[in-house]
Design an enzyme around this catalytic site. Structure first.
Site, PDB file in Angstrom:
ATOM      1  CG  ASP A  16     -62.069 -43.109  -8.102  1.00  0.00           C
ATOM      2  OD1 ASP A  16     -60.936 -42.822  -8.520  1.00  0.00           O
ATOM      3  OD2 ASP A  16     -63.012 -42.308  -8.093  1.00  0.00           O
ATOM      4  CG  ASN A  64     -58.209 -44.097 -16.878  1.00  0.00           C
ATOM      5  OD1 ASN A  64     -58.555 -45.168 -16.367  1.00  0.00           O
ATOM      6  ND2 ASN A  64     -58.640 -42.933 -16.404  1.00  0.00           N
TER       7      ASN A  64
END
Length: 226
Positions: A16, A64
């Site tokens: 991340d 995503n």
């Protein structure tokens, strides 16, 4: 350098902070993803050095797909190029490369490249590298449940996408977020979590070792009394 006190069998990463890393530097978000590949390379090299047998990366979740199309296309192109560029290195170091997830959503060229790299590295015995693409923990449990019911199975684990891969001992998430974001919901039941503030493109061998030292300090009881 002093040896690590405890070596996990399987370490998994939620990578991340690529976009934030780029934005902090006034760069396009895609540049953060490119730099993040260097962190993957550093983690693999360190894992080989320390004798870790399974290393996995949450590269792209099913959620995503909702990101801007340009960013999704960049990520898929980057994955294709990275596999092509690193194939010989993976073979040389004995790393078996595996991709898990809902691959029906990937395009034909990327799926063909995944199959090629998997097949050409299948004899690798030093380490297994798993990349989760178009993956979610809920999807994994749902598809496993359907298959188990259809075949009359008695346990869900053989039907999970990770069948044959040991559950993670350690999950590391970068960028300061403290959640697992629908990742390996079944498999992380007794995983140790380490959350670090470092953004993924800045996460390298030093930060990795600190996470492993934190893991080594934990007393894993798996619900039992020692």
């Amino acid at each position: 350098m002093e040896a690590l006190a405890k070596i996990p069998q399987h370490v998994t990463f939620i990578m991340d902070g690529n976009g934030r890393w780029a934005q902090q530097r006034g760069l396009e978000r895609s540049r953060g993803h490119v730099e993040g590949v260097e962190s993957v390379r550093a983690i693999l090299e360190a894992s080989l050095e320390w004798g870790i047998k399974y290393v996995s990366f949450f590269a792209f979740s099913e959620e995503n797909w909702g990101r801007p199309e340009a960013e999704v296309n960049t990520l898929m192109s980057l994955m294709f190029r990275a596999m092509l560029d690193e194939l010989d290195t993976l073979k040389r170091y004995g790393v078996h490369f595996v991709v898990l997830g809902n691959r029906s959503r990937l395009d034909e060229a990327l799926n063909e490249m995944i199959d090629r790299v998997d097949a050409e590295t299948a004899d690798g015995k030093a380490m297994t590298m798993i990349v989760f693409v178009s993956y979610s923990g809920k999807w994994d449990i749902e598809q496993a449940s359907r298959r188990m019911a259809a075949e009359g199975g008695e346990s869900i684990e053989p039907y999970l996408s990770t069948s044959g891969i040991p559950d993670p001992d350690l999950l590391v998430r970068t960028s300061g977020e403290k959640r697992i974001s629908n990742f390996m919901l079944w498999q992380t039941a007794y995983t140790e979590f380490v959350f670090v503030d470092t953004l993924w493109p800045d996460f390298r061998k030093v930060e990795y070792r600190l996470a492993l030292e934190e893991y080594a300090s934990r007393d894993r009881r798996f619900g039992k009394v020692k």
